[in-house]
Design an enzyme around this catalytic site. Sequence first.
Site, PDB file in Angstrom:
ATOM      1  N   VAL A 149      23.017  47.004  52.437  1.00  0.00           N
ATOM      2  CA  VAL A 149      24.051  47.500  52.059  1.00  0.00           C
ATOM      3  C   VAL A 149      25.216  46.886  53.204  1.00  0.00           C
ATOM      4  O   VAL A 149      25.244  47.140  54.375  1.00  0.00           O
ATOM      5  CB  VAL A 149      24.350  48.864  52.131  1.00  0.00           C
ATOM      6  CG1 VAL A 149      26.010  49.164  51.864  1.00  0.00           C
ATOM      7  CG2 VAL A 149      23.469  49.620  51.106  1.00  0.00           C
ATOM      8  N   ILE A 150      26.192  45.877  52.984  1.00  0.00           N
ATOM      9  CA  ILE A 150      27.248  45.375  53.699  1.00  0.00           C
ATOM     10  C   ILE A 150      28.177  46.571  53.998  1.00  0.00           C
ATOM     11  O   ILE A 150      28.843  47.034  53.079  1.00  0.00           O
ATOM     12  CB  ILE A 150      27.892  44.318  53.220  1.00  0.00           C
ATOM     13  CG1 ILE A 150      26.769  43.210  53.037  1.00  0.00           C
ATOM     14  CG2 ILE A 150      29.077  43.753  54.353  1.00  0.00           C
ATOM     15  CD1 ILE A 150      27.632  41.934  51.988  1.00  0.00           C
TER      16      ILE A 150
ATOM     17  N   PRO B 241      24.374  49.716  45.252  1.00  0.00           N
ATOM     18  CA  PRO B 241      25.479  49.685  45.885  1.00  0.00           C
ATOM     19  C   PRO B 241      26.511  49.242  44.749  1.00  0.00           C
ATOM     20  O   PRO B 241      26.439  48.381  43.970  1.00  0.00           O
ATOM     21  CB  PRO B 241      25.045  48.418  46.990  1.00  0.00           C
ATOM     22  CG  PRO B 241      23.650  48.431  47.181  1.00  0.00           C
ATOM     23  CD  PRO B 241      23.136  48.726  45.480  1.00  0.00           C
TER      24      PRO B 241
ATOM     25  N   GLY C  52      34.198  48.108  44.059  1.00  0.00           N
ATOM     26  CA  GLY C  52      35.145  48.516  42.892  1.00  0.00           C
ATOM     27  C   GLY C  52      34.645  48.701  41.674  1.00  0.00           C
ATOM     28  O   GLY C  52      35.385  49.061  40.998  1.00  0.00           O
ATOM     29  N   GLY C  53      33.457  48.317  41.508  1.00  0.00           N
ATOM     30  CA  GLY C  53      32.733  48.408  40.014  1.00  0.00           C
ATOM     31  C   GLY C  53      33.291  47.360  39.108  1.00  0.00           C
ATOM     32  O   GLY C  53      33.237  47.483  37.901  1.00  0.00           O
ATOM     33  N   SER C  54      33.815  46.197  39.578  1.00  0.00           N
ATOM     34  CA  SER C  54      34.369  45.184  38.858  1.00  0.00           C
ATOM     35  C   SER C  54      33.234  44.292  38.261  1.00  0.00           C
ATOM     36  O   SER C  54      33.694  43.106  37.751  1.00  0.00           O
ATOM     37  CB  SER C  54      35.557  44.656  39.418  1.00  0.00           C
ATOM     38  OG  SER C  54      35.208  43.658  40.507  1.00  0.00           O
TER      39      SER C  54
ATOM     40  N   LEU D  96      19.128  43.185  49.179  1.00  0.00           N
ATOM     41  CA  LEU D  96      18.502  43.259  50.722  1.00  0.00           C
ATOM     42  C   LEU D  96      19.075  44.262  51.479  1.00  0.00           C
ATOM     43  O   LEU D  96      18.412  44.409  52.639  1.00  0.00           O
ATOM     44  CB  LEU D  96      18.708  41.874  51.177  1.00  0.00           C
ATOM     45  CG  LEU D  96      18.213  40.744  50.372  1.00  0.00           C
ATOM     46  CD1 LEU D  96      18.455  39.145  51.107  1.00  0.00           C
ATOM     47  CD2 LEU D  96      17.002  40.818  50.155  1.00  0.00           C
TER      48      LEU D  96
ATOM     49  N   TYR E  51      36.081  27.105  33.402  1.00  0.00           N
ATOM     50  CA  TYR E  51      36.016  28.624  33.150  1.00  0.00           C
ATOM     51  C   TYR E  51      36.545  28.767  31.701  1.00  0.00           C
ATOM     52  O   TYR E  51      37.500  28.117  31.162  1.00  0.00           O
ATOM     53  CB  TYR E  51      37.116  29.453  33.976  1.00  0.00           C
ATOM     54  CG  TYR E  51      36.880  30.851  33.657  1.00  0.00           C
ATOM     55  CD1 TYR E  51      36.783  31.595  35.180  1.00  0.00           C
ATOM     56  CD2 TYR E  51      37.556  31.527  32.924  1.00  0.00           C
ATOM     57  CE1 TYR E  51      36.751  32.816  35.151  1.00  0.00           C
ATOM     58  CE2 TYR E  51      37.523  33.134  32.954  1.00  0.00           C
ATOM     59  CZ  TYR E  51      37.092  33.505  34.098  1.00  0.00           C
ATOM     60  OH  TYR E  51      36.971  34.899  34.221  1.00  0.00           O
TER      61      TYR E  51
END
Length: 541
Positions: free
Chosen positions: A265-266, A127, A130-132, A263, A459
């Site tokens: 695909v939303i 799934p 945006g591929g980020s 689990l 971070y």
Amino acid sequence: MTHAGTRSWWGWGTVEHAVRGAERTALTGRVAGLLPDADLTVHLPPDVASLALSPVRVTAPRSLAHLCSATPYDRAAHTHGKAFRDVVRNLHGDLRHAPDLVARPRTEQDVADLLDWCTREGIAVIPFGGGSSVVGGVEPRLADGCPALTLDTGHLDRVLEVDPVSRSARIQAGVLGPHLEDQLRPSGLTLRHFPQSFEYSTLGGWLATRAGGHYATLYTHIDDLTQALRVVTPSGTGESRRLPASGAGPSPDRMFLGSEGTLGVITEAWMRLQRRPRWRANASVHFADFTAAVAATRALAQSGLHPSNCRLLDPAEALVNAGVTTGGSVLILAFESADHPLGPWMDRALELCRDHGGHLPAPARHTHTGADGADEAGGGAGADRSWRSSFLRMPYQRDALAQQSLVVETFETACTWDRFEELHAAVTHAANEAIRTVCGTGVVTCRFTHVHPDGPAPYFGIYAAGRWGSTVAQWDDIKAAVCQAIADHGGTITHHHAVGRDHRPWYDTQRPGPFAAALTAAKSALDPAGILNPGVLLPAG
């Protein structure tokens, strides 16, 4: 904010907004001053046509062929996420795990049909929103011989229904952040979830990774804004009941939030909305001592004031990304409201800061906009405005430095306040020692992205001189040392970047054994053929 243009297949954002010209010259100059021995030769990405992609091993049936693409550009653009190691491998033309096909379903039934076909044929399904992903979450890094289909949800991008009375909306999962807000704007409502990847990430991606967003306190994760989910699995489609809260057993939504496509695909979600903010207050508070600044930030997090922004920058972070020289740190503080002016809230927050030695180089700034509000916390001044501008350019500048053999990447965690001092020292030491061993020289920075009453989300940033051709291995060594330090000192392997494939070794030790067994059983029940994102969260096969 959104950028129109051509999406970069190899790096962040759009081609038109990549670092070049005067920005590249200034960036190179700053890095040369920081790392004077670094080789800053610029290496250009290869043309897609020159990539030696593996042969396509599967052919879609006629009924699904119109949804699928095997063009080199589509396969290349869906091979990796957007982490440093992804960008560098793209620059080297290393796309050994390219998917065989990229499918773009237009309806929920298309999703079900694609899952049925892949289940029958033993094709892995990745799934893709945006591929980020920055943790290897969308990379078909599979066992040899296993074909893969990337399921890109980008056509499922509509707000289907708005309930202004309950302040919620039913939204398709493939919508990108800016398009989502554009569709909500006529109603005067907003989801108000602004991760750094906002322009290039989707609602479904936020849900599947439990993303952290705009708010530094209170509503820090997408979980807090989720009312109900609809999910397609190989075993059927499920939809949770839309409720403000429920005590009816374990939450079905919680099972899929953070499931990272393993689990199901939303496809849709009911999300809690709010009115667009009209009143804003911003301030930058300087501290001479980092420990005192941490104490002030903890006081704010535990005060019940709930600032929308409460980002603490250590001296290195303040210098590198806000252009501010400080002996201690800078706290970027903001409040916002759709209902009332914010003077008393800001006044009390600044009083807490002063109690811990903080001072304001400039007065707090208060603004009031029209009823339509704006998409992001506004304005700011001084370090606040400088850091915000830098924040939006960070991924582009990271790519530019990756082209110049720099190791530039981030990692994040969270811990309780009582553990922070020890964890911060251990992580900083581990990072510096690893940098010294594999790179020679470098800089480690730290900031808080979110703060909770019981602990912060530190971070960390890494800036180190690398060797062209070796920077992925160098980063992997640094990352391993840091992750082990986090695990050894009570932190989480991720606060909001997900697990993916890159965090799996430490996630496996963090989660309790009985929960791992339960998750394995859920995977077996919902995805008996094991086709959904194999290797993420659980072992493949």
